[in-house]
Design a protein around this motif. Structure first.
Motif, short mmCIF file in Angstrom:
data_model
loop_
_atom_site.label_atom_id
_atom_site.label_comp_id
_atom_site.label_asym_id
_atom_site.label_seq_id
_atom_site.Cartn_x
_atom_site.Cartn_y
_atom_site.Cartn_z
N ASN A 2 -35.25 0.05 -42.24
CA ASN A 2 -34.02 1.62 -42.06
C ASN A 2 -33.28 1.89 -41.52
OD1 ASN A 2 -35.67 1.31 -44.99
ND2 ASN A 2 -36.15 3.35 -45.15
N ILE A 57 -37.01 8.43 -42.24
CA ILE A 57 -37.02 6.44 -42.45
C ILE A 57 -36.72 6.86 -44.30
CG2 ILE A 57 -38.57 4.49 -42.77
CD1 ILE A 57 -39.43 5.29 -39.76
N ARG A 117 -31.28 3.89 -49.94
CA ARG A 117 -29.95 3.25 -50.42
C ARG A 117 -30.14 2.30 -51.90
NH1 ARG A 117 -35.54 0.01 -47.69
NH2 ARG A 117 -33.69 -2.08 -48.13
N ARG A 129 -40.80 1.06 -41.77
CA ARG A 129 -40.47 0.54 -43.26
C ARG A 129 -41.02 2.91 -43.59
NH1 ARG A 129 -37.37 -2.73 -43.67
NH2 ARG A 129 -38.24 -4.32 -42.02
N ILE A 133 -33.85 7.49 -45.62
CA ILE A 133 -32.71 6.02 -46.40
C ILE A 133 -33.71 6.08 -47.26
CG2 ILE A 133 -31.50 3.87 -44.92
CD1 ILE A 133 -32.43 6.03 -42.12
N GLU A 134 -34.91 5.60 -47.21
CA GLU A 134 -35.46 4.90 -48.97
C GLU A 134 -34.28 5.42 -49.35
OE1 GLU A 134 -37.56 1.82 -50.28
OE2 GLU A 134 -36.97 1.78 -48.36
#
Length: 452
Positions: A40, A349, A356, A198, A352-353
């Motif tokens: 990420n 992180i 996406r 992740r 961003i997940e």
């Protein structure tokens, strides 16, 4: 007019001629290609070229060809350990996100020659000196190196990487490992290519991240508004000046870092160069999350990839004008402290997940904020250590081929002098460049600083 006067009035035009291109592959690649999925934080950093540029006196080698051949030989060996750097970065049609194909496509070596000696190079105005001359970019190769010979026998080496491969820490490890290989030394870094950063099983993040970061497209990145932040300049700052700023910033027994003190000083200069109708302005800092996420066990020191965040401090024009270096350094310290922890990086992180697919950037980088200057510290990036067995560099700095940015940018690193002085690479708007030209601490980089 005599020949002497003609030469004085019309100096020889700086020209670079490319003489050869070759592809260097790893010596012992994996028998079958395989894919590395980006983390990420890789998606946050985007896809643009980053260049690290070094200049050397004439190497003690038989010829320029012998020098380049030796570089190629050690590069082929180090690519066995840094195999993503010999791969290709392609768009995955299912996820619409880039990924690294480790297929030993190779790294590109470009050989070039100039018609002037190093001492005649303009080390200050990098717009005129560097782009499309001693740095060239071919998008098919995420790793490329241009080796340029000057008429005096001096050399420049430009290492250009796709940001998806990693950040400054990752590139510094690659270059340092390559030098160790070239000098037949044992490798001090066993690179970690796992990209294991992740999202948590139930992504969760602080809402404040929505204020600083935005999901965007490559088209939006390429169409950043033309805001005149395009002047690429290089400065030398004496060690005595850095110590003086740190002393000014450190009061009441609370010691500030050199970067905090330097940032406070630049922030005060900056406010005199922007539209005075602005009520506030910002400064930003890039922060490496490796030490924040390893919990003291040094588990991520060799992680190859991107582990960067950016934090911003915002202040009113009035308080910046009236505040002391120490006052402003406190503001800088508090802004950096906000992201100087594991929780911030875990939240980032997860943010961003939740956004996406696509590319993510800080809003300020897209030019969507008040006037902003970002400061990046390259304090730990190798400079004097970048020795391929032919001598240490005269100068090491970073460079970007991006024409203009949404924010101003400064990158500092220790100079090759080894005396505690700094080299500062900057991308500026015209008014800020003019202010630094008159500043007693910022010295335009010149051949005399390099003792040429």
């Amino acid at each position: 007019m005599s020949d002497v006067l003609q030469k004085t009035a019309a100096p020889e035009k700086f020209e670079v001629k490319l003489s050869r291109k070759s592809v260097v592959k790893a010596l012992s690649p994996s028998p079958e290609p395989f894919t590395i999925t980006l983390s990420n934080l890789d998606l946050l950093s985007g896809r643009f070229p980053v260049t690290y540029l070094y200049f050397y006196r004439k190497p003690q080698s038989d010829s320029f060809k012998a020098f380049v051949d030796a570089l190629k030989s050690s590069l082929a060996q180090i690519l066995d350990h840094y195999y993503p750097f010999a791969g290709q970065i392609v768009q995955n049609p299912k996820t619409s996100e880039p990924e690294i194909i480790c297929d030993n496509n190779g790294a590109l070596i470009i050989e070039a020659h100039t018609n002037i000696p190093l001492r005649n190079l303009d080390f200050y105005n990098l717009n005129e000196t560097i782009q499309e001359k001693v740095v060239s970019v071919e998008p098919d190769f995420p790793t490329q190196i241009q080796v340029t010979e000057y008429s005096c026998g001096g050399i420049s080496i430009a290492f250009t990487f796709d940001h998806a491969l990693g950040d400054a820490s990752a590139f510094g490890k690659f270059i340092a490992s390559w030098c160790e290989m070239a000098q037949k030394k044992p490798l001090s870094c066993i690179p970690d290519h796992t990209r294991h950063l992740r999202a948590r099983s139930s992504p969760n993040y602080q809402p404040s991240l929505d204020q600083n970061f935005i999901r965007c497209t490559m088209e939006e990145i390429q169409n950043i508004p033309m805001n005149h932040i395009s002047l690429k300049r290089l400065y030398h700052i004496k060690a005595s000046s850095i110590h003086m700023l740190q002393k000014l910033a450190s009061v009441n027994g609370i010691k500030k870092t050199k970067i905090e003190a330097f940032s406070a000083y630049v922030w005060k200069i900056m406010i005199g160069t922007i539209d005075q109708r602005q009520e506030t302005c910002k400064m930003g800092w890039l922060v490496d999350g490796r030490k924040r996420m390893e919990k003291g066990e040094n588990l991520m020191s060799n992680y190859i990839g991107n582990v960067l965040s950016v934090t911003f401090g915002e202040a009113s024009m009035q308080e910046l004008k009236e505040g002391s270096i120490s006052d402003i350094a406190n503001t800088v310290h508090e802004a950096i402290l906000k992201v100087n922890n594991e929780d911030h990086f875990l939240d980032l992180i997860d943010w961003i997940e939740c956004h996406r697919p696509g590319l993510m950037l800080a809003k300020a980088v897209l030019g969507q904020e008040v006037p902003t200057l970002v400061v990046s510290s390259g304090q730990r990036f190798p400079v004097t250590e970048v020795d391929f067995g032919f001598g240490t560099p005269l100068l090491g700095t970073m460079y970007t081929t991006i024409p203009s940015l949404g924010t101003g940018y400064m990158n500092q690193r220790l100079s090759a002098k080894g005396d505690g002085s700094w080299t500062v690479s900057a991308i500026l708007w015209p008014e800020l460049e003019a202010a630094l030209m008159d500043d007693p601490i910022f010295h335009p980089m010149s051949a005399s600083h390099l003792e040429l």
